[in-house]
Design an enzyme around this catalytic site. Sequence first.
Site, PDB file in Angstrom:
ATOM      1  N   ASP A  82       0.829  -1.205   0.000  1.00  0.00           N
ATOM      2  CA  ASP A  82       0.000   0.000   0.000  1.00  0.00           C
ATOM      3  C   ASP A  82       0.867   1.259   0.000  1.00  0.00           C
ATOM      4  O   ASP A  82       1.814   1.374   0.783  1.00  0.00           O
ATOM      5  CB  ASP A  82      -0.900  -0.015   1.242  1.00  0.00           C
ATOM      6  CG  ASP A  82      -2.004   1.022   1.196  1.00  0.00           C
ATOM      7  OD1 ASP A  82      -2.422   1.393   0.088  1.00  0.00           O
ATOM      8  OD2 ASP A  82      -2.457   1.447   2.277  1.00  0.00           O
ATOM      9  N   HIS A  83       0.554   2.199  -0.874  1.00  0.00           N
ATOM     10  CA  HIS A  83       1.234   3.502  -0.928  1.00  0.00           C
ATOM     11  C   HIS A  83       2.756   3.392  -0.992  1.00  0.00           C
ATOM     12  O   HIS A  83       3.475   4.103  -0.293  1.00  0.00           O
ATOM     13  CB  HIS A  83       0.824   4.373   0.264  1.00  0.00           C
ATOM     14  CG  HIS A  83      -0.544   4.966   0.096  1.00  0.00           C
ATOM     15  ND1 HIS A  83      -0.807   6.011  -0.752  1.00  0.00           N
ATOM     16  CD2 HIS A  83      -1.725   4.628   0.679  1.00  0.00           C
ATOM     17  CE1 HIS A  83      -2.098   6.313  -0.689  1.00  0.00           C
ATOM     18  NE2 HIS A  83      -2.683   5.476   0.164  1.00  0.00           N
ATOM     19  N   HIS A 180      -7.475  10.536   4.068  1.00  0.00           N
ATOM     20  CA  HIS A 180      -6.895   9.585   5.013  1.00  0.00           C
ATOM     21  C   HIS A 180      -7.095  10.083   6.441  1.00  0.00           C
ATOM     22  O   HIS A 180      -6.990  11.278   6.713  1.00  0.00           O
ATOM     23  CB  HIS A 180      -5.397   9.399   4.730  1.00  0.00           C
ATOM     24  CG  HIS A 180      -5.115   8.756   3.421  1.00  0.00           C
ATOM     25  ND1 HIS A 180      -4.352   9.354   2.440  1.00  0.00           N
ATOM     26  CD2 HIS A 180      -5.513   7.565   2.900  1.00  0.00           C
ATOM     27  CE1 HIS A 180      -4.274   8.546   1.392  1.00  0.00           C
ATOM     28  NE2 HIS A 180      -4.968   7.458   1.647  1.00  0.00           N
ATOM     29  N   HIS A 208      -9.874   5.087  -1.424  1.00  0.00           N
ATOM     30  CA  HIS A 208      -8.995   5.249  -0.276  1.00  0.00           C
ATOM     31  C   HIS A 208      -9.673   6.154   0.752  1.00  0.00           C
ATOM     32  O   HIS A 208     -10.595   6.901   0.435  1.00  0.00           O
ATOM     33  CB  HIS A 208      -7.666   5.881  -0.704  1.00  0.00           C
ATOM     34  CG  HIS A 208      -6.737   4.930  -1.375  1.00  0.00           C
ATOM     35  ND1 HIS A 208      -5.367   4.993  -1.244  1.00  0.00           N
ATOM     36  CD2 HIS A 208      -6.966   3.879  -2.195  1.00  0.00           C
ATOM     37  CE1 HIS A 208      -4.802   4.034  -1.940  1.00  0.00           C
ATOM     38  NE2 HIS A 208      -5.749   3.349  -2.538  1.00  0.00           N
ATOM     39  N   ALA A 210     -11.514   5.378   3.502  1.00  0.00           N
ATOM     40  CA  ALA A 210     -12.900   5.015   3.808  1.00  0.00           C
ATOM     41  C   ALA A 210     -13.206   4.986   5.297  1.00  0.00           C
ATOM     42  O   ALA A 210     -14.383   4.873   5.678  1.00  0.00           O
ATOM     43  CB  ALA A 210     -13.232   3.656   3.187  1.00  0.00           C
ATOM     44  N   SER A 211     -12.195   5.077   6.156  1.00  0.00           N
ATOM     45  CA  SER A 211     -12.471   5.148   7.587  1.00  0.00           C
ATOM     46  C   SER A 211     -13.286   6.390   7.889  1.00  0.00           C
ATOM     47  O   SER A 211     -13.010   7.476   7.373  1.00  0.00           O
ATOM     48  CB  SER A 211     -11.156   5.189   8.385  1.00  0.00           C
ATOM     49  OG  SER A 211     -10.527   3.938   8.405  1.00  0.00           O
ATOM     50  N   ASN A 230     -10.553   0.805   1.088  1.00  0.00           N
ATOM     51  CA  ASN A 230      -9.429   0.783   2.023  1.00  0.00           C
ATOM     52  C   ASN A 230      -9.846   1.280   3.401  1.00  0.00           C
ATOM     53  O   ASN A 230     -10.448   2.347   3.528  1.00  0.00           O
ATOM     54  CB  ASN A 230      -8.296   1.671   1.504  1.00  0.00           C
ATOM     55  CG  ASN A 230      -7.557   1.063   0.328  1.00  0.00           C
ATOM     56  OD1 ASN A 230      -8.105   0.245  -0.401  1.00  0.00           O
ATOM     57  ND2 ASN A 230      -6.317   1.460   0.149  1.00  0.00           N
ATOM     58  N   VAL A 231      -9.473   0.513   4.431  1.00  0.00           N
ATOM     59  CA  VAL A 231      -9.784   0.879   5.809  1.00  0.00           C
ATOM     60  C   VAL A 231      -8.530   0.708   6.657  1.00  0.00           C
ATOM     61  O   VAL A 231      -7.912  -0.360   6.652  1.00  0.00           O
ATOM     62  CB  VAL A 231     -10.919   0.006   6.393  1.00  0.00           C
ATOM     63  CG1 VAL A 231     -11.235   0.420   7.828  1.00  0.00           C
ATOM     64  CG2 VAL A 231     -12.166   0.099   5.524  1.00  0.00           C
ATOM     65  N   ALA A 232      -8.168   1.761   7.395  1.00  0.00           N
ATOM     66  CA  ALA A 232      -6.978   1.687   8.248  1.00  0.00           C
ATOM     67  C   ALA A 232      -7.232   2.310   9.614  1.00  0.00           C
ATOM     68  O   ALA A 232      -7.163   1.637  10.648  1.00  0.00           O
ATOM     69  CB  ALA A 232      -5.791   2.370   7.567  1.00  0.00           C
TER      70      ALA A 232
END
Length: 291
Positions: A82-83, A180, A208, A210-211, A230-232
């Site tokens: 990722d990234h 983000h 990206h 999505a949190s 994407n969830v972080a």
Amino acid sequence: MSIISTKYLLQDAQAKGYAVPAFNIHNAETIQAILEVCCEMRSPVILAGTPGTFKHIALEEIYALCSAYSASYNIPLALHLDHHESLNDIRRKVNAGVRSAMIDGSHFPFDENVQLVKSVVEFCHRHDCSVEAELGRLGGVEDEMSVDEESAFLTVPSEAQRFVELTGVDSLAVAIGTAHGLYSSRPKIDFQRLAEIRQVVKVPLVLHGASDVPDEYVRRAISLGICKVNVATELKIAFAGAVKQWFSEHPEGNDPRYYMRMGMDAMKEVVKSKINVCGSANKLIADRAVA
């Protein structure tokens, strides 16, 4: 089971109208928590590691963990870079067995981004490794990268079409108003822009940041063509919050088997919720379908 390319997962998601969740991992406990849920719900999953993750735990160790878990949980896994920003870094990790990479050249002008992504695609496709790129730029903080509001910009549909045609990329992360990290107010998602991108771009689209985005927004984005979510940040907050709570209730405690389990269980609730939002439950495809 095996470590696979994300393109097989995303192609199925695109064909059937759901999204594959991509959860950021940080250690063995986070990997295990995610996979416990995915196995139970029979959901495909992408385990995403930023460059900072691979500084914390060596690639060889993460790869060994993922390979072992793929066998024990009997599901194919996509371990995703990722990234990442360097062809040499991606080359080393792909040669070690990784089959999914995001090359992030979104901070470069269009032509430089194209050249960087094209060089990564040319290498990765020789190894059955799928490539994700980003056009447009999200604000917020991701790993060691911080982008302020003035530096963020949305994806232009016509440029997205050209970008995919010039690079041969397998999936495209688009900037439509997400960021983000967490939001100070309700995010403003440009769904019309997403619909216009979908009309001219045929590869799977990625969301990206999505949190903290309302579930109904994510579902609508999926209906308009998003195939990977994407969830972080929400995962980290849930894990850390539960561990802090455990220590507040057990100030003399010191056994990681207990407090880490609390963190894992809290994280699992977030994973369950995101799988339901993505509509990926019971969408696990057989390993033979991705061989």
